[in-house]
Design an enzyme around this catalytic site. Structure first.
Site, short mmCIF file in Angstrom:
data_model
loop_
_atom_site.label_atom_id
_atom_site.label_comp_id
_atom_site.label_asym_id
_atom_site.label_seq_id
_atom_site.Cartn_x
_atom_site.Cartn_y
_atom_site.Cartn_z
N GLN A 104 -10.10 -3.85 -3.08
CA GLN A 104 -11.38 -3.37 -2.57
C GLN A 104 -12.49 -3.63 -3.59
O GLN A 104 -13.58 -4.11 -3.24
CB GLN A 104 -11.30 -1.87 -2.26
CG GLN A 104 -12.61 -1.27 -1.77
CD GLN A 104 -13.03 -1.79 -0.41
OE1 GLN A 104 -12.27 -1.76 0.54
NE2 GLN A 104 -14.27 -2.28 -0.29
N ASP A 108 -17.13 7.39 -1.11
CA ASP A 108 -15.85 7.27 -0.40
C ASP A 108 -15.53 8.64 0.18
O ASP A 108 -16.17 9.64 -0.16
CB ASP A 108 -14.76 6.80 -1.41
CG ASP A 108 -13.39 6.60 -0.77
OD1 ASP A 108 -13.33 6.43 0.46
OD2 ASP A 108 -12.39 6.62 -1.51
N ARG A 125 0.88 -1.19 0.00
CA ARG A 125 0.00 0.00 0.00
C ARG A 125 0.91 1.22 0.00
O ARG A 125 1.71 1.40 0.92
CB ARG A 125 -0.90 0.00 1.23
CG ARG A 125 -1.55 1.36 1.49
CD ARG A 125 -2.64 1.32 2.51
NE ARG A 125 -3.82 0.64 1.98
CZ ARG A 125 -5.02 0.70 2.54
NH1 ARG A 125 -5.22 1.42 3.62
NH2 ARG A 125 -6.04 0.05 2.00
N HIS A 131 -7.50 0.88 -6.31
CA HIS A 131 -7.65 -0.01 -5.15
C HIS A 131 -8.34 -1.30 -5.62
O HIS A 131 -9.50 -1.56 -5.31
CB HIS A 131 -8.50 0.72 -4.09
CG HIS A 131 -8.41 0.12 -2.72
ND1 HIS A 131 -7.64 -1.01 -2.43
CD2 HIS A 131 -9.00 0.48 -1.54
CE1 HIS A 131 -7.77 -1.29 -1.15
NE2 HIS A 131 -8.58 -0.42 -0.59
N CYS A 184 -16.35 1.78 0.96
CA CYS A 184 -15.13 1.00 1.22
C CYS A 184 -14.65 1.13 2.65
O CYS A 184 -13.93 0.26 3.14
CB CYS A 184 -14.03 1.43 0.25
SG CYS A 184 -13.66 3.19 0.31
N ARG A 242 -13.66 -8.47 1.89
CA ARG A 242 -12.24 -8.20 1.63
C ARG A 242 -11.43 -9.45 1.92
O ARG A 242 -10.52 -9.81 1.18
CB ARG A 242 -11.74 -7.04 2.52
CG ARG A 242 -12.28 -5.67 2.21
CD ARG A 242 -11.83 -5.15 0.88
NE ARG A 242 -10.38 -5.12 0.74
CZ ARG A 242 -9.57 -4.14 1.19
NH1 ARG A 242 -10.11 -3.08 1.78
NH2 ARG A 242 -8.26 -4.18 1.03
N1 NVA Z 1 -9.84 6.95 -1.15
C1 NVA Z 1 -9.47 6.43 0.15
C2 NVA Z 1 -9.73 4.96 0.21
C3 NVA Z 1 -9.46 4.32 1.54
C4 NVA Z 1 -9.70 2.86 1.54
C5 NVA Z 1 -8.01 6.74 0.42
O1 NVA Z 1 -7.18 6.59 -0.48
O2 NVA Z 1 -7.71 7.15 1.55
N1 CP Z 2 -11.14 -0.02 2.63
C1 CP Z 2 -9.85 -0.14 3.04
O1 CP Z 2 -8.93 -0.39 2.26
O2 CP Z 2 -9.69 -0.01 4.39
P1 CP Z 2 -8.32 0.18 5.15
O3 CP Z 2 -7.76 1.51 4.74
O4 CP Z 2 -8.68 0.12 6.60
O5 CP Z 2 -7.37 -0.93 4.75
#
Ligand code: NVA
Ligand code: CP
Length: 301
Positions: A132, A219, A102, A129, A259, A287
């Site tokens: 997800q 989101d 990540r 993502h 998400c 997930r």
């Molecule tokens: N758009 C959000 C998704 C989190 C799962 C982010 O990148 O923080």
């Molecule tokens: N939706 C998601 O990826 O959650 P986290 O940021 O908690 O991993």
């Protein structure tokens, strides 16, 4: 399947195979049937951003599959002090059977795959993502029985989630509509691809996008890495919210997905969130199952 870098790399057939395996693994887990398909394998999990779901579901997933997972925070890795990703990839490939990462730049994930010799799984970048959205597709199929004939509407920031939802939705034959403010639209190339390969619309009008939708999705307004823009974004995204008015114009049996993490009264009202909590937390649970399927496809074959 060698890697999961982005959904665009997968065919509809491959996505269906992942979803079918995910369903099977979910059934087996619920019924106490052991599935040690990755016995003795080790996954490294590099996190350059925070996570609850991704971290826990990958770690539990590897355990369920008979393997193990290592949590590697960039705060502790040399990568956080500037060791090049090219070198990190080649070193970690000597120890591990796969890497979940990540991070911010999509290029870092692609570089890991280029320089390393083990499967790389994208656990979120600024661009997309995919894990997800595989869980989202699994949940949509559970509730709706299929994809074709369903309209997926995303309301909010045209971010990593939007990019992956557009690709996943169009590939599986859904109609996809997006409502976001001008200047905050999803990736231009992906929108072009979606228009050429399916039924896709983008607008700044929330109610127009939500009209007749079977799945509503939203989101956060400020993603990880955009914390300094949070206040400005609250002004810009005001109204880009799933609320009672939006539910009124959607299909009366519309489901709502998020998400997570969610910001109540920003992108979704507490009322709508709680009314659809079953769907949202099934989605979060999925997930685990969807990622186990990805792990088996990447590390097991
Ligand atoms: N758009 C959000 C998704 C989190 C799962 C982010 O990148 O923080
Ligand atoms: N939706 C998601 O990826 O959650 P986290 O940021 O908690 O991993």
């Amino acid at each position: 399947m060698k890697h999961l870098l982005k959904l665009m790399d997968l065919s509809a057939k491959e996505i269906n195979e992942i979803l079918n395996l995910a369903d099977q693994l979910k059934f087996e887990k619920k019924n106490g049937i052991e599935h040690h398909l990755l016995k003795g394998k080790t996954l490294g999990m590099i996190f350059e951003k925070s996570s609850t779901r991704t971290r826990v579901s990958f770690e539990v997933g590897m355990y369920d599959l008979g393997g193990s997972a290592l949590f590697l925070s960039s705060r502790d890795l040399q990568i956080g002090r500037g060791e090049p990703v090219q070198d990190t990839a080649r070193v970690l490939s000597r120890y591990l059977d796969g890497i979940m990462i990540r991070t911010f730049a999509q290029k870092e994930v692609e570089d890991l795959a280029t320089y390393g010799s083990i499967p790389i799984i994208n656990g979120l970048t600024d661009y997309c993502h995919p894990c997800q959205v595989l869980a989202d597709l699994m949940t949509i199929r559970e509730y709706k029985g299929g994809f074709v004939g369903n309209k997926l509407c995303y309301i909010g920031d045209g971010n990593n989630m939007t990019n992956s939802l557009i690709v996943g939705g169009i590939k599986m034959g859904m109609e996809v509509s997006v409502a976001c403010p001008n200047g905050y639209r999803p990736d231009e190339k992906l929108m072009q691809w979606a228009s050429e390969n399916g039924k896709f619309t983008v607008t700044d009008d929330v109610l127009e996008a939500a009209k007749g939708a079977d799945v509503l999705y939203t989101d956060v307004w400020a993603s990880m890495g955009q914390e300094s823009e949070a206040e400005e974004r609250k002004r810009i995204f005001k109204g880009y919210q799933i609320n009672a008015k939006v539910m009124e114009v959607a299909n009366e049996k519309a489901m709502v997905l998020h998400c997570l993490p969610a910001h109540r009264e920003e992108e979704i009202t507490a009322e709508v969130f709680e009314a659809h909590a079953n769907e949202i937390f099934d989605e979060a649970e999925n997930r685990l199952h969807a990622q186990k399927a990805v792990l088996v496809k990447c590390l097991g074959e």
